[in-house]
Enzyme design. Sequence first.
Site, PDB file in Angstrom:
ATOM      1  N   TYR A 124      -9.518  -2.062  -2.040  1.00  0.00           N
ATOM      2  CA  TYR A 124     -10.830  -2.222  -2.669  1.00  0.00           C
ATOM      3  C   TYR A 124     -11.841  -2.866  -1.712  1.00  0.00           C
ATOM      4  CZ  TYR A 124      -8.759  -1.238  -7.295  1.00  0.00           C
ATOM      5  OH  TYR A 124      -8.137  -0.662  -8.371  1.00  0.00           O
ATOM      6  N   LYS A 169       4.711  -2.808  -1.410  1.00  0.00           N
ATOM      7  CA  LYS A 169       5.211  -1.475  -1.057  1.00  0.00           C
ATOM      8  C   LYS A 169       5.474  -1.472   0.446  1.00  0.00           C
ATOM      9  CE  LYS A 169       6.229   2.760  -2.217  1.00  0.00           C
ATOM     10  NZ  LYS A 169       7.119   3.247  -3.278  1.00  0.00           N
ATOM     11  N   ASP A 202       6.648   0.381  -7.522  1.00  0.00           N
ATOM     12  CA  ASP A 202       7.033   1.403  -8.503  1.00  0.00           C
ATOM     13  C   ASP A 202       8.188   0.905  -9.378  1.00  0.00           C
ATOM     14  OD1 ASP A 202       8.076   1.531  -5.945  1.00  0.00           O
ATOM     15  OD2 ASP A 202       8.229   3.709  -5.863  1.00  0.00           O
ATOM     16  N   ASP A 226      -4.416  -4.479 -10.218  1.00  0.00           N
ATOM     17  CA  ASP A 226      -5.330  -3.862 -11.180  1.00  0.00           C
ATOM     18  C   ASP A 226      -4.549  -2.941 -12.118  1.00  0.00           C
ATOM     19  OD1 ASP A 226      -7.616  -3.025 -12.448  1.00  0.00           O
ATOM     20  OD2 ASP A 226      -8.372  -1.814 -10.782  1.00  0.00           O
ATOM     21  N   ASP A 230      -3.100  -3.649 -16.342  1.00  0.00           N
ATOM     22  CA  ASP A 230      -3.416  -2.816 -17.513  1.00  0.00           C
ATOM     23  C   ASP A 230      -2.121  -2.405 -18.216  1.00  0.00           C
ATOM     24  OD1 ASP A 230      -6.133  -2.902 -16.768  1.00  0.00           O
ATOM     25  OD2 ASP A 230      -6.469  -0.832 -17.378  1.00  0.00           O
TER      26      ASP A 230
HETATM   27 MG    MG Z   1      -8.956  -2.504 -14.178  1.00  0.00          MG
END
Ligand code: MG
Length: 331
Positions: A124, A169, A202, A226, A230
Amino acid sequence: MYTVCLVPGDGIGLEVIPAAKRVLEATGLGFKFQTANAGWHSFETYGTSVPEGTLELIKESDAALAGAFSSPSRKVEGYVSAIGTMRRKLGLFANLRPAKSRPVAGCQQGIDMLMVRENTEGLYAGQERRYGDVALAEAVITKAACTRIGQVALEHATKRRQKLAVVHKANILPLTTGLFLETVMALAERHPGVDAYDVIVDAAAMRLVRYPESFDVLVTTNLFGDILSDLMAGLVGGLGLAPSANLGAEHALFEPVHGSAPDIAGKGIANPTATVLSAAMMLEYLGETAAATRVETAVNTVLQASSLTPDLGGNASTETFTDALLKVLEG
Ligand code: MG
Ligand code: NAI
């Protein structure tokens, strides 16, 4: 008396922030509220998604409470994500996203975990380019940012159940997420009381779904945090219930995990709980632990006893749900 900067933003941000403001007023603590602009509407009106004046108001306040900011899913010349800009410009490097069981149907019981997400870099970092039919994004990982987020995660793990999952990862991205893993694991050696273990992202997704009660604190880079947060919100009743904190060395901004929800915006049916719980995290940050606990307890009481908003299967409006909360808080 605390000065709190409210940044409602777009969509349901304009509905859930007034609800949380009513709850804060009902605590009986003194607040001075200032309201500031940011988001897509701000970009269309003032040509910037985060006006300088908004950053100044947040800096002058004891804390900020934000709603949600719309971002188009296409490149718009001159537009940058409002929340991303605030996180970077205010140095809000730690994003804390708790996921805790609540007394509602559709929420798995026995879950109490905390995502500590690095908030300023990774994929990001805004390093995206396109050359014709080829597009590139660079992930930026610095040892300094890994160190400061690792320290926050270890502090929380120490205060909680002494377990820290370091999610990465490094098998595929050994230089970038490898630097994150190596830095946090080295820090963890100085906290022998904390059981720090590494989990590949994962596998972490699968284990969060299958064995969420086995997690305490998780720490990871920006994009993974992020997405996984969720998923964690989905385990405990959805985005309408998920709060968060953005913390830096000098400033703090609290916000629901959810976005501006254009599908329900303007209908008066948004669930204000995520924002109210974010306000409770803000109270905790301000040192008002008793008030924070009262707000959280009131939320649980209302979720159990009153009619719920449509995202949780009920037919309450934002306003009637908030009325019920105030009744418990003032009762
Ligand atoms: Mg989000
Ligand atoms: P979203 O979180 O806005 O909505 C996803 C789904 O959850 C929708 O069906 C929505 O109705 C529901 N939902 C979310 N919050 C709710 C609440 N409090 N009560 C009841 N239902 C709720 O995510 P989406 O649709 O991916 O994005 C919409 C916009 O929000 C986009 O412009 C996106 O860029 C922005 N966004 C902003 C964020 C922020 O400000 N931090 C975070 C995520 C998205």
